[in-house]
Design a protein around this motif. Structure first.
Motif, PDB file in Angstrom:
ATOM      1  N   VAL A  10       3.884   1.460  -2.051  1.00  0.00           N
ATOM      2  CA  VAL A  10       3.116   1.072  -3.227  1.00  0.00           C
ATOM      3  C   VAL A  10       1.635   1.054  -2.885  1.00  0.00           C
ATOM      4  CG1 VAL A  10       2.739  -0.709  -4.961  1.00  0.00           C
ATOM      5  CG2 VAL A  10       5.055  -0.298  -4.080  1.00  0.00           C
ATOM      6  N   GLU A  11       0.876   1.901  -3.580  1.00  0.00           N
ATOM      7  CA  GLU A  11      -0.564   1.958  -3.369  1.00  0.00           C
ATOM      8  C   GLU A  11      -1.278   1.055  -4.366  1.00  0.00           C
ATOM      9  OE1 GLU A  11       0.774   6.436  -2.919  1.00  0.00           O
ATOM     10  OE2 GLU A  11       1.082   4.842  -4.380  1.00  0.00           O
ATOM     11  N   SER A  12      -2.431   0.561  -3.967  1.00  0.00           N
ATOM     12  CA  SER A  12      -3.274  -0.219  -4.879  1.00  0.00           C
ATOM     13  C   SER A  12      -4.731   0.025  -4.524  1.00  0.00           C
ATOM     14  CB  SER A  12      -2.931  -1.706  -4.810  1.00  0.00           C
ATOM     15  OG  SER A  12      -3.195  -2.222  -3.516  1.00  0.00           O
ATOM     16  N   GLY A  13      -5.611  -0.349  -5.453  1.00  0.00           N
ATOM     17  CA  GLY A  13      -7.042  -0.129  -5.273  1.00  0.00           C
ATOM     18  C   GLY A  13      -7.492   1.038  -6.120  1.00  0.00           C
ATOM     19  N   GLY A  14      -8.538   1.706  -5.683  1.00  0.00           N
ATOM     20  CA  GLY A  14      -9.017   2.872  -6.388  1.00  0.00           C
ATOM     21  C   GLY A  14      -9.774   2.522  -7.654  1.00  0.00           C
ATOM     22  N   GLY A  15      -9.840   3.494  -8.548  1.00  0.00           N
ATOM     23  CA  GLY A  15     -10.579   3.328  -9.794  1.00  0.00           C
ATOM     24  C   GLY A  15     -11.787   4.236  -9.832  1.00  0.00           C
TER      25      GLY A  15
END
Length: 125
Positions: free
Chosen positions: A5-10
């Motif tokens: 599961v990846e998170s962050g970015g934008g």
């Protein structure tokens, strides 16, 4: 069952920083290599970085060396990718991938069986 599961970015501005995280479920970072890949529209998937706690080694793609840093927390079983001095050409979907005991000398996407869904990073002013 292995899940990543990846998170962050934008959306971020050129020259700034952001951080991505990858949390693997069903595996331990002590035994599995974690790599980050990215894919921009119309381009092939390319390696960004790799971390192997087993080898005590990290590796980076040429286009991000000196700007991105990968780190692993064995206690939290989490991998972080710090992206600094971002450029518009860093815009892509970033994927976390894993494979047991794979050396970070081996950087091809075809060697990784387990993948996250990907997370978008857009560098734009």
């Amino acid at each position: 069952q292995v899940q990543l599961v990846e998170s962050g970015g934008g959306v971020v501005q050129p020259g700034t920083s952001t951080k991505l995280s990858c949390v693997p479920f069903g595996i331990s970072l002590e035994n599995y290599t974690i790599a980050w890949f990215r894919q921009a529209p119309g381009r092939e998937r390319e390696v960004v970085s790799c971390i192997s706690l087993l080898e005590r080694r990290t590796a980076y793609g040429d286009s991000v060396k000196g700007r991105f840093t990968v780190s692993g927390d064995a206690v939290k079983n989490t991998v972080h990718l710090q992206l600094n001095n971002l450029k518009p050409e860093d815009t892509a979907v970033y994927y976390c991938a894993s494979e047991p005991a794979l050396s970070c000398w081996v950087l091809g996407a075809q060697y990784y069986r387990f993948w996250g869904h990907g997370i978008q990073v857009t560098v734009s002013s």
